[in-house]
Design a protein around this motif. Structure first.
Motif, PDB file in Angstrom:
ATOM      1  N   HIS A 298     -11.634   6.115   7.307  1.00 34.32           N
ATOM      2  CA  HIS A 298     -10.322   6.161   7.194  1.00 34.32           C
ATOM      3  C   HIS A 298      -9.863   6.861   8.407  1.00 34.32           C
ATOM      4  O   HIS A 298      -8.752   7.344   8.189  1.00 34.32           O
TER       5      HIS A 298
ATOM      6  N   ASP B  99       0.846  -1.157   0.014  1.00 33.73           N
ATOM      7  CA  ASP B  99       0.029  -0.046   0.040  1.00 33.73           C
ATOM      8  C   ASP B  99       0.906   1.260   0.107  1.00 33.73           C
ATOM      9  O   ASP B  99       0.256   2.423   0.306  1.00 33.73           O
TER      10      ASP B  99
ATOM     11  N   LYS C  99      -6.054   6.896   1.201  1.00 33.82           N
ATOM     12  CA  LYS C  99      -5.547   5.485   1.576  1.00 33.82           C
ATOM     13  C   LYS C  99      -4.353   5.508   2.245  1.00 33.82           C
ATOM     14  O   LYS C  99      -4.097   4.898   3.497  1.00 33.82           O
TER      15      LYS C  99
ATOM     16  N   ASP D 134      -8.903  -3.207  -0.434  1.00 30.83           N
ATOM     17  CA  ASP D 134      -9.207  -3.209   0.997  1.00 30.83           C
ATOM     18  C   ASP D 134      -9.572  -4.311   1.620  1.00 30.83           C
ATOM     19  O   ASP D 134     -10.564  -4.724   1.075  1.00 30.83           O
TER      20      ASP D 134
END
Length: 666
Positions: A273, A51, A593, A187
């Motif tokens: 988030h 990521d 993200k 995710d």
């Protein structure tokens, strides 16, 4: 069908013949195989990334060892955490009908404990100018942009807001004439009650509905959960005509129920988030005046009608907006934020606006405005007590970057008479808020600036006697001064963007590392949080039907910080960029993200601290991030932190080991 081109680390082995064949027959089989290979093109090559990597549309790609080994995708995470990885498909020719599925995680005793998977397709954008030529000057701290296609918007493969999950970005096509690489973002949310241990899933990559590659996924679930509450603040605003109105074209104050149906999805996405996002105060939920109209100007006095405010904000502040009944499934379910902006409208932006006001009122804030703000603070305090919101820390965003005698000025004479006049105005405003709440500091005036407030310490312009909520930009964050403040009860210290070498960039042409740093820097230096001036604000209004926000992800034309002001994208304009349908809600970004990853990292550090490993956490972060904020070198430099994704992967694994070892002992 002949073997497809295998991803790095995965091998397809032809079956071994057990019966001898004549040589001529063997040659014929080989020739037929070669003909088939030339007539049926190979599927896209497959690479597995973490990521943090951020390959552009055409550059060479390699799988990340920390996420892919011996043909297996490797993940690890805690309960109440979202872990993520990327799948990059690289095509040599036009490939159509592509899709992906991740399934098969072993069902635990309770179905609610099964990891939840969401898949997105990265949308690539080519910047007109992403040189980051604003402050600090030059291109230090940004990655190349000329001729590059950078991924940012993450379009869901299926509509997340409809129960039928209609396809949105799937199936998709890769056209090498545009870009050879196509990233998929995955995710995986691990619920709080997911049992510790190892579970496995399966990633299927499909073309025309048939798998061309299947990879096992191994997920290790740690014996601990990330906390529901957030121990580091993260906040940003979204705008109306140039932001949320792209979805429906309605204003909250005129059609609250219609706008709320979509706006609440921005709130929920932010919550998922680990950050708080709200409308600008004059755009969203508002108290009403005595005449029944919304109070959307600074001088408007609030009446006793809170019907346009409390029923909506109340669901945020009691956590009910973040429950399955409201369509929310994700981290920190039913958990309210610990802070929230009080509904005061921003009155002064930049030195020019405050100077003009003071010139018109004999060098002071208009007494009628002060009286109104005092009365409004009192009315708000009554509503807070009546609704049981006492546990929330409230701030008022009334002024923004007003310290310099000139807009944008960063170097200020500590004895400047204009600055002294500005600070006395701030003191008047905070005093009015305090008087309205019974003399106690219950609404903190937010202070933002490009200037280091330490220059006024122990002078007549000292801000410390009345400011208690600070947000300098990262270059102006003088560590000795602000760390001392952050350590005091009742004080909050945030920072906002500026760029290398003080902090990671918030622009699109950056590594995933940059925004991950924002959370880590808070733990590294004892800072309370970070602030985004805007998370949804485009350079054109919602009613310009031809405006494409995906190709112009910036708050104004000519802005060189490509992506500045934009963290969410509107789901209402997906068909404009070739997707199957629009959706009634926001689209996340790859930068969002990365920001989440750093905020989750902070919670790892917090857990390790609580288990007696604060010294080890300090050492790990100091090695990874030698200097930032005012410790960073001056001038044009890359940040001194590691730019190797594997270093951050190792940090998280090490923190998990520290926490898990202690958790197992308990």
């Amino acid at each position: 069908m002949p073997p497809r081109i295998a991803p790095r680390g995965v091998q397809h082995v032809a079956p071994i013949a057990t019966t001898p064949r004549p040589r001529a027959l063997g040659v014929l089989i080989v020739l037929v195989g070669l003909c088939l290979r030339t007539s049926v093109p190979a599927a896209p090559r497959v690479f597995i990334l973490g990521d943090m990597e951020k390959p552009t549309g055409n550059e060479a790609v390699e799988s990340a060892r920390d996420f892919f080994s011996d043909g297996v995708i490797i993940l690890h995470g805690a309960g109440n955490e979202v872990v993520a990885f990327q799948v990059v498909l690289r095509a040599a020719r036009v490939e159509r009908g592509l899709d992906a599925r991740l399934s098969g995680f072993a069902p635990p005793a309770e179905p609610s404990a099964r990891p939840i998977v969401r898949l997105f397709l990265a949308h690539y954008v080519q910047a007109q100018d992403a040189s980051y030529s604003w402050f600090p000057p030059g291109e230090a701290g940004v990655l190349p942009w000329r001729g590059k296609l950078w991924p940012d918007a993450l379009v869901p493969l299926v509509d997340p807001y409809r129960p039928d999950r209609r396809p949105v970005a799937a199936p998709f096509t890769i056209d090498p004439a545009r870009h050879r690489n196509q990233a998929l973002w995955v995710d995986v949310f691990i619920p709080r009650d997911a049992p510790a241990g190892q579970t496995t899933g399966q990633l299927d990559l499909l073309q025309d509905g048939r798998p061309f590659e299947t990879l096992p996924v191994r997920l290790e679930i740690h014996p601990f959960n990330l906390p529901d509450e957030r121990h580091v603040d993260a906040f940003g605003e979204v705008y109306r005509e140039t932001g949320v109105m792209f979805e429906l074209g309605v204003k909250f104050k005129e059609q609250p129920e219609a706008e709320w149906a979509v706006y609440k999805r921005y709130l929920q996405m932010g919550h998922a988030h680990r950050f708080l996002v709200t409308h600008r105060a004059d755009n969203g939920s508002l108290p009403k005046r005595a005449d029944g109209d919304p109070a959307y100007w600074p001088e408007h006095r609030w009446g006793e009608d809170w019907s346009l405010y409390s029923p909506y904000v109340g669901s945020i502040l009691d956590g009910s907006l973040f429950t399955a009944g409201e369509g929310y499934v994700g981290p920190s379910e039913a958990t309210p934020p610990s802070f929230y902006p009080a509904p005061f409208v921003e009155a002064f932006y930049g030195a020019r606006t405050l100077r003009r006001h003071l010139d018109e009122h004999d060098g002071a804030i208009n007494p009628e405005w002060l009286e109104t703000w005092q009365a409004n603070a009192a009315a708000f305090r009554r509503e807070v007590v009546a609704r049981g919101w006492d546990q929330v820390r409230f701030f008022a965003y009334i002024l923004d970057e007003v310290d310099g005698p000139r807009d944008g000025q960063t170097e200020v004479d500590p004895g400047d008479a204009q600055v002294l006049r500005f600070h006395r105005a701030m003191e008047q405003i905070q005093a009015a808020l305090d008087q309205g709440t019974g003399g106690a500091r219950r609404i903190h005036l937010l202070w933002t600036s490009h200037t280091d407030a330490a220059i006024w310490a122990d002078t007549p312009a000292d801000l410390r006697p009345f400011i208690s909520w600070w947000s300098p930009n990262a270059h102006a964050l003088n560590l000795p001064f602000y760390q001392e403040l952050a350590a005091k009860p009742g004080q909050r210290v945030w920072f906002y963007h500026s760029g290398h070498p003080a902090t990671g960039n918030h622009a699109i042409n950056q590594l995933g590392i940059d925004l991950r740093l924002w959370g880590l820097l808070c733990r590294r230096y004892g800072v309370d949080g970070s602030f985004w001036w805007s998370m949804a604000n485009f350079g054109h209004r919602w009613d310009e039907a031809g405006f494409n926000p995906y190709e112009n992800p910036v708050y104004r034309q000519g802005e060189t910080r490509w992506g500045n002001g934009v963290l969410f994208y509107p789901g209402s304009r997906l068909t404009m960029i070739g997707y199957r349908r629009n959706i009634a809600g926001p689209i996340p970004s790859l930068r969002m993200k990365a920001y989440r990853r750093g905020l989750q990292d902070y919670e790892y550090c917090w857990l390790a601290d609580r288990r007696g490993h604060a010294g080890e956490v300090d050492r790990l972060l100091e090695e990874l991030i030698p200097a930032a904020f005012s410790e960073a070198p001056t001038g044009r430099h890359q940040g001194l932190w590691s730019r190797g994704p594997a270093d951050y992967y190792r940090l998280r694994r090490r923190l998990a080991d520290l926490i898990g070892r202690k958790a197992a002992e308990e």
